[in-house]
Design an enzyme around this catalytic site. Structure first.
Site, PDB file in Angstrom:
ATOM      1  CB  SER A  94     -45.031 -34.744-130.285  1.00  0.00           C
ATOM      2  OG  SER A  94     -44.723 -35.149-131.709  1.00  0.00           O
ATOM      3  CE  LYS A 164     -48.702 -34.304-132.982  1.00  0.00           C
ATOM      4  NZ  LYS A 164     -47.353 -33.904-131.623  1.00  0.00           N
TER       5      LYS A 164
END
Length: 313
Positions: A94, A164
């Site tokens: 990701s 993230k």
């Protein structure tokens, strides 16, 4: 030189012309009432040295100290993991290409202890806010991996943490329309330096790819660099935090790619987050009209109270 030193200790000089005696026979017998005691001390020290095996003594002392050294090392490693730096493993794609699956990163855990909060553009590790990792495979570490991860010498396989990039902080308005660009407080971000090649900054789907959100104070909005392969804030807007991540859940900022060696490097904040005017709207949102009105009314209230007090006097 050695014979002279022995002669000086004994207090006697040999007869002129007589051959000098060896050093170990030079010291005379100790007289009970001499009060010197130096000959006795030298004799005891010599006997003590000749009766020991220096090699075996060193070996015994090393093995006695080894458990202490190991204990100190483990305590230091635990302190470093808890308060300073911790290693984390990247489990998915990701964050490509910034981070690859299997990379190890070092996370700064010290600055949050001093009140530092995440800033736009930083790559952060945070605890799962509200079951974001549902359906993900669960790791099954062995006993050695569990111990090493507990003291910080190996990334933890049991902690439910995510990594993230911070896109919005408290007071920000974050927006995606069409394929992009992503906008923060009305300013378009140039994300070509870190968004995965071939991805668009925004995703055209009905599951959360199109959005406009206001980030509350004490929260952050996060997105993966592999935009079309990241279950981030966009796709968790139905949870209890509406896709936001509480600042209190942030473990720390990822600062270094430590492993593998050929991918070693730092994780700086991209220049696009330093553009002028990006923070203006957020600052205006924090300073609400209600607070401004309250600050403006305070001096008037004080003046009226003083006038009333002077009239009463």
């Amino acid at each position: 030189m050695g014979d002279v030193a022995v002669g000086a200790r004994s207090g006697h000089e040999g007869p002129e012309g007589q051959p000098e005696r060896p050093e170990d026979a030079a010291a005379p017998a100790v007289e009970p009432d001499s009060g010197s005691g130096s000959g006795s001390e030298d004799g005891d020290a010599s006997t003590g040295r000749s009766g020991r095996d220096p090699k075996s003594t060193k070996q015994r002392s090393f093995w006695k100290e080894l458990p202490i050294l190991i204990g100190i090392a483990l305590v230091l490693a635990l302190i470093i993991k808890t308060f300073l730096v911790q290693a984390f493993s990247i489990p998915s794609d990701s964050m490509q290409n910034t981070l690859q699956q299997g990379d190890r990163v070092l996370v700064d855990k010290l600055t949050p202890w001093f009140g530092s909060e995440p800033e736009r553009g930083e790559v952060v590790v945070f605890h799962d806010p509200d079951n974001w990792l549902a359906g993900e495979p669960t790791a099954n570490p062995n006993a050695l991996q569990t111990v090493l991860s507990w003291i910080g010498l190996m990334p933890s396989a049991e902690e439910k943490d995510l990594i993230k990039r911070v896109v919005g902080v408290g007071g920000d308005t974050v927006e995606c329309k069409g394929t992009g660009p992503l906008k923060v407080n009305g300013k378009a971000l140039n994300e070509s330096a870190y968004v995965y090649a071939g991805n668009t900054p925004c995703s055209q789907d009905e599951d959360g790819g199109q959005f406009k959100v206001k980030v509350p104070k004490g929260m952050i909005w996060v997105m993966g660099d592999h935009r079309q392969n990241s279950r981030d804030s966009r796709y968790n807007q139905t949870d209890k935090h509406h896709g936001m991540v509480p600042v209190n859940d942030v473990v720390g900022r990822a600062i270094v790619k430590a492993w593998p060696i050929n991918r070693w490097g730092t994780l700086p904040v991209p220049d696009t987050f330093d553009q002028p005017g990006l923070s203006d709207q957020a600052a205006a949102a924090v300073t609400s009209p209600g607070s401004v009105a309250l600050l403006g009314a305070a001096p008037l209230v004080l003046v009226r109270r003083r006038r009333k007090a002077s009239k009463d006097d």
